[in-house]
Design a protein around this motif. Structure first.
Motif, PDB file in Angstrom:
ATOM      1  N   GLU A  17      -9.175  15.081   5.411  1.00 50.21           N
ATOM      2  CA  GLU A  17      -8.054  14.344   5.986  1.00 50.21           C
ATOM      3  C   GLU A  17      -7.768  13.032   5.240  1.00 50.21           C
ATOM      4  OE1 GLU A  17      -9.984  16.934   8.963  1.00 50.21           O
ATOM      5  OE2 GLU A  17     -10.712  15.371   7.622  1.00 50.21           O
ATOM      6  N   SER A  18      -6.647  12.437   5.587  1.00 51.02           N
ATOM      7  CA  SER A  18      -6.225  11.191   4.943  1.00 51.02           C
ATOM      8  C   SER A  18      -7.121  10.026   5.361  1.00 51.02           C
ATOM      9  CB  SER A  18      -4.775  10.872   5.310  1.00 51.02           C
ATOM     10  OG  SER A  18      -4.640  10.675   6.711  1.00 51.02           O
ATOM     11  N   THR A  19      -7.149   9.021   4.516  1.00 47.91           N
ATOM     12  CA  THR A  19      -7.777   7.744   4.829  1.00 47.91           C
ATOM     13  C   THR A  19      -6.797   6.934   5.693  1.00 47.91           C
ATOM     14  OG1 THR A  19      -8.960   7.779   2.719  1.00 47.91           O
ATOM     15  CG2 THR A  19      -8.752   5.644   3.821  1.00 47.91           C
ATOM     16  N   ILE A  20      -7.302   6.320   6.757  1.00 47.34           N
ATOM     17  CA  ILE A  20      -6.447   5.527   7.647  1.00 47.34           C
ATOM     18  C   ILE A  20      -6.783   4.049   7.492  1.00 47.34           C
ATOM     19  CG2 ILE A  20      -5.738   5.088  10.023  1.00 47.34           C
ATOM     20  CD1 ILE A  20      -6.393   7.946  10.708  1.00 47.34           C
ATOM     21  N   VAL A  21      -5.755   3.234   7.238  1.00 45.11           N
ATOM     22  CA  VAL A  21      -5.943   1.803   6.993  1.00 45.11           C
ATOM     23  C   VAL A  21      -4.978   0.999   7.852  1.00 45.11           C
ATOM     24  CG1 VAL A  21      -5.777  -0.045   5.270  1.00 45.11           C
ATOM     25  CG2 VAL A  21      -6.717   2.185   4.621  1.00 45.11           C
ATOM     26  N   LEU A  53      -2.969   8.671   2.321  1.00 49.88           N
ATOM     27  CA  LEU A  53      -3.191   7.386   2.977  1.00 49.88           C
ATOM     28  C   LEU A  53      -2.302   7.290   4.203  1.00 49.88           C
ATOM     29  CD1 LEU A  53      -4.315   4.459   3.112  1.00 49.88           C
ATOM     30  CD2 LEU A  53      -2.326   3.782   1.728  1.00 49.88           C
ATOM     31  N   THR A  54      -2.918   7.041   5.354  1.00 51.99           N
ATOM     32  CA  THR A  54      -2.184   6.790   6.597  1.00 51.99           C
ATOM     33  C   THR A  54      -2.251   5.304   6.900  1.00 51.99           C
ATOM     34  OG1 THR A  54      -2.564   8.999   7.514  1.00 51.99           O
ATOM     35  CG2 THR A  54      -2.173   7.225   9.083  1.00 51.99           C
ATOM     36  N   ALA A 103      -5.209 -10.123   8.030  1.00 48.63           N
ATOM     37  CA  ALA A 103      -5.569 -10.873   6.831  1.00 48.63           C
ATOM     38  C   ALA A 103      -6.325 -10.009   5.824  1.00 48.63           C
ATOM     39  CB  ALA A 103      -6.403 -12.095   7.226  1.00 48.63           C
ATOM     40  N   GLN A 104      -7.140  -9.078   6.327  1.00 49.95           N
ATOM     41  CA  GLN A 104      -7.903  -8.182   5.442  1.00 49.95           C
ATOM     42  C   GLN A 104      -7.753  -6.748   5.932  1.00 49.95           C
ATOM     43  OE1 GLN A 104     -11.815  -9.345   3.850  1.00 49.95           O
ATOM     44  NE2 GLN A 104     -12.648  -7.483   4.746  1.00 49.95           N
ATOM     45  N   PRO A 105      -7.436  -5.810   5.046  1.00 48.52           N
ATOM     46  CA  PRO A 105      -7.268  -4.417   5.478  1.00 48.52           C
ATOM     47  C   PRO A 105      -8.537  -3.867   6.123  1.00 48.52           C
ATOM     48  CG  PRO A 105      -6.388  -4.734   3.272  1.00 48.52           C
ATOM     49  CD  PRO A 105      -7.133  -5.991   3.624  1.00 48.52           C
ATOM     50  N   VAL A 106      -8.337  -3.037   7.147  1.00 46.38           N
ATOM     51  CA  VAL A 106      -9.445  -2.399   7.858  1.00 46.38           C
ATOM     52  C   VAL A 106      -9.305  -0.892   7.698  1.00 46.38           C
ATOM     53  CG1 VAL A 106     -10.575  -2.069  10.083  1.00 46.38           C
ATOM     54  CG2 VAL A 106      -9.530  -4.287   9.529  1.00 46.38           C
ATOM     55  N   VAL A 107     -10.339  -0.255   7.184  1.00 45.68           N
ATOM     56  CA  VAL A 107     -10.367   1.197   7.067  1.00 45.68           C
ATOM     57  C   VAL A 107     -10.856   1.769   8.397  1.00 45.68           C
ATOM     58  CG1 VAL A 107     -11.334   3.187   5.851  1.00 45.68           C
ATOM     59  CG2 VAL A 107     -10.788   1.098   4.587  1.00 45.68           C
ATOM     60  N   LEU A 113       0.829  -1.207   0.000  1.00 47.57           N
ATOM     61  CA  LEU A 113       0.000   0.000   0.000  1.00 47.57           C
ATOM     62  C   LEU A 113       0.861   1.254   0.000  1.00 47.57           C
ATOM     63  CD1 LEU A 113      -2.903  -0.980   2.423  1.00 47.57           C
ATOM     64  CD2 LEU A 113      -3.115  -0.344   0.018  1.00 47.57           C
ATOM     65  N   ALA A 114       1.948   1.237   0.752  1.00 48.77           N
ATOM     66  CA  ALA A 114       2.852   2.385   0.761  1.00 48.77           C
ATOM     67  C   ALA A 114       3.450   2.616  -0.627  1.00 48.77           C
ATOM     68  CB  ALA A 114       3.955   2.175   1.790  1.00 48.77           C
TER      69      ALA A 114
END
Length: 328
Positions: free
Chosen positions: A179-183, A96-97, A188-192, A87-88
């Protein structure tokens, strides 16, 4: 609010001076592509404490650490999970944070005692130049009093924080305006954890299904996730559609998504006549600042379409309204 005024420096010429202030433990407000941040040396616990004091921010609400380059992440925290690294690589620099494990070099005050840290690389050349010149990671929440409207212009910072900040680096209005989206992509699965300027659709396209976790009224697991937040000083209600004014003598302002409502409002702000959610997000906080200063007793806000960054717009409006629901 602190009295006095900070030094306001043009971003074109003020980087070196602002960076020196950061290295000396001072507070610098600076533009990112999202909103203006209130920055301090993230390696300096005393400097970070000044952020909480200046914002009247509760100590349980963690800060975001900003880096100049994506390559700086592993230098600071060591190896990261593959999904975080992917993601980075895909979205940095950008709004994106990501959540990573807190390294020993970052004092616990920055993360409000959590073993995790929120981190990002802003997509704003002035911000990255400031961080690079300072030579330290920069902890920076939005440059406003806690719970109030986020600043998208230098004058919003000056009006809101006054002399509580040492230097304001003026880079003009911010581009994204939200503001940025935080993930959290460590599992196992990304969480927003917070909807923001990076659209949910873009995340799903990059990583597949994600979980969206709603805001919390308890101990936040990430910055800016309290259920009541981002509020103007004027009471705000979210409504469906550009409704006509009620002739009851109340001085109301209206925040419209696309079309101005009928006459009868003291002040009206239209976020995007073209119906573009990205344009609307960029104008959101600036429009709310103007309505808040218009002498109205209530603001009605029309919800945006639940698509793209429209979801983040509605998230901010719901949190602002919740502030006043709780107060009532």
């Amino acid at each position: 609010m602190s009295t006095g005024s900070p030094r306001v420096l043009p971003a074109e010429t003020g980087i070196a001076e602002a960076a020196a202030v950061l290295r000396d433990g001072g507070l610098v407000a600076f533009p990112t592509e999202t909103v203006y941040g209130l920055g301090a040396n993230a390696l300096d616990a005393r400097a970070a404490a000044r952020i909480f004091e200046a914002k009247a921010r509760p100590s349980f609400d963690p800060l975001i650490t900003h880096l100049a380059d994506a390559a700086d992440l592993e230098k600071l925290v060591g190896p990261v999970p593959p999904a975080v690294a992917a993601l980075a690589e895909r979205f940095w620099p950008g709004p994106l944070t990501l959540i990573v494990d807190r390294p020993a070099e970052i004092p616990p005050i920055v993360t409000s005692g959590l073993d995790t840290m929120a981190v990002r690389v802003p997509d704003e050349p002035w911000a990255r130049a400031l961080i690079r010149t300072a030579g330290v990671p920069v902890a920076a929440p939005s440059a406003n009093r806690f719970g109030q409207l986020s600043p998208t212009r230098a004058e919003h910072v000056v009006r809101g924080l006054g002399g509580a900040v040492d230097v304001v680096l003026d880079g003009g209005p911010t581009r994204c305006g939200i503001e940025s989206t935080i993930v959290d992509a460590r599992g196992a699965q990304p969480v927003v954890l917070r909807l923001g300027a990076l659209a949910l659709e873009d995340l799903v396209e990059a990583v597949g299904p994600v979980t969206v976790r709603p805001g919390s009224s308890g101990q936040p697991v990430a910055p800016g996730t309290l259920a009541a937040h981002y509020a103007p000083r004027t009471p705000l209600r979210v409504v469906a559609g550009a409704r006509p004014a009620v002739g009851d003598g109340v001085r109301r302002g209206f925040l419209a998504f696309r079309e101005s409502p009928a006459d009868g409002y003291v002040a009206v702000e239209v976020l995007s006549p073209a119906g573009d959610v990205t344009e609307a997000a960029a104008r959101l906080f600036d429009a709310l600042h103007r309505l808040d200063a218009a002498g109205v007793t209530e603001i009605l806000a029309e919800a945006a379409p639940e698509e793209g960054v429209g979801r983040a717009i509605n998230d901010r409006l719901r949190r602002a309204a919740a502030t006043w629901d709780a107060a009532g």
